[in-house]
Design an enzyme around this catalytic site. Structure first.
Site: not given
Ligand code: NAD
Length: 259
Positions: A141, A154
């Site tokens: 991130s 985080y």
């Molecule tokens: P999201 O909430 O849409 O998806 C998260 C996914 O992780 C889902 O499929 C959920 O079922 C799964 N998950 C959650 N807990 C779990 C567990 N204990 N075991 C297995 N699966 C689990 O989130 P997102 O925004 O798509 O984030 C995905 C990644 O990208 C994360 O690591 C997040 O930190 C990172 N990220 C997101 C953003 C953003 O702006 N959305 C920015 C930077 C980094």
């Protein structure tokens, strides 16, 4: 480009992970999905990904549990033949000042956003070494590079993930295996929508205003990155052109960390 390669994408039932799975499936990969999802939604996304003629499997492994993580890797080897690409993407978020931060939220965020990558890499690497090829991509991130208030767990986990990425890159440096991190800024997914909804409720403003404020505070482009844009970067990192990119942290953040 990736015909007959097998990719595990953790947390791929939603958001960025699903975007990555869609790009890799289109490029010819067999896919191991993972994450929490109901049966009907899983059947739909499997159908959507199978149209490219590749195999799609699913593991319900909880990324908090090292044994279930090993089970997911074993399942991929059994059902799909190998693990060539590992995308450590599963992640959760919770926002609170440190003195109020719940202990179990700290533990869960560290387990899912950091330790799960250690366990998955540990068990997938021997399979990559057997094939003399591998790609490990950790979804970190902008918060792996800089901090924001109220995100102690985080930010700590994502900074840790970038450290882990560098160590794995060094331990595989002489092999045809790479390990890199991608650092997205804001991407509009359920994880971010919840933060927008919480801000709108706390500040008694509309969701549109909360969304604008969220972008204006951090992301100079004032636009969200798209899950498929993260997926295209993963695809590039899997290409021969990227074979010498090792231990890098690549931003897709609309200028967030350029400031
Ligand atoms: P999201 O909430 O849409 O998806 C998260 C996914 O992780 C889902 O499929 C959920 O079922 C799964 N998950 C959650 N807990 C779990 C567990 N204990 N075991 C297995 N699966 C689990 O989130 P997102 O925004 O798509 O984030 C995905 C990644 O990208 C994360 O690591 C997040 O930190 C990172 N990220 C997101 C953003 C953003 O702006 N959305 C920015 C930077 C980094």
């Amino acid at each position: 480009m990736l015909n007959n390669k097998t990719a595990i994408i953790t947390g791929s039932t939603s958001g960025i992970g699903y975007g990555i799975a869609a790009v890799l499936a289109k490029a010819g990969c067999n896919i191991m999905l993972n994450g929490f999802i109901d049966d009907a939604s899983l059947a739909k996304i499997k159908r959507d990904l199978e149209i490219f003629g590749n195999k799609v499997s699913y593991s319900s492994a909880d990324m908090k549990d090292p044994l279930q993580i090993k089970g997911m890797i074993d399942q991929a080897e059994k059902e799909l033949g190998s693990v060539d690409i590992l995308v450590n993407n599963a992640g959760i978020q919770q926002v609170s000042p440190i003195e109020d931060f719940p202990d179990n939220a700290w533990d869960n965020i560290l387990a899912i956003n950091l330790s799960s990558s250690f366990h998955a890499i540990k068990h997938a690497l021997p399979l990559m070494r057997k094939e003399h090829w591998g790609r490990i991509i950790n979804i970190a991130s902008a918060h792996g590079l800089v901090a924001s208030a109220q995100k102690s767990a985080y930010v700590a986990a994502k900074h840790g993930l970038i450290g882990l990425t560098k160590v794995v890159a060094l331990e595989t440096a002489e092999e045809n295996i790479t390990c890199n991190a991608i650092c997205p800024g804001w991407v509009l997914t359920p994880l971010v929508q919840k933060q927008i909804d919480d801000k709108a409720a706390a500040q008694k403003i509309s969701k549109a205003e909360a969304e604008h404020n969220l972008l204006a505070e951090k992301q100079p482009s004032l636009q969200f990155a798209l899950p498929t844009q993260i997926g295209e970067m993963v695809l590039f990192l899997c290409s021969d052109a990227a074979a010498q990119i090792k231990g890098a942290s690549l931003t897709i953040d609309g200028g967030w960390t350029a400031q």
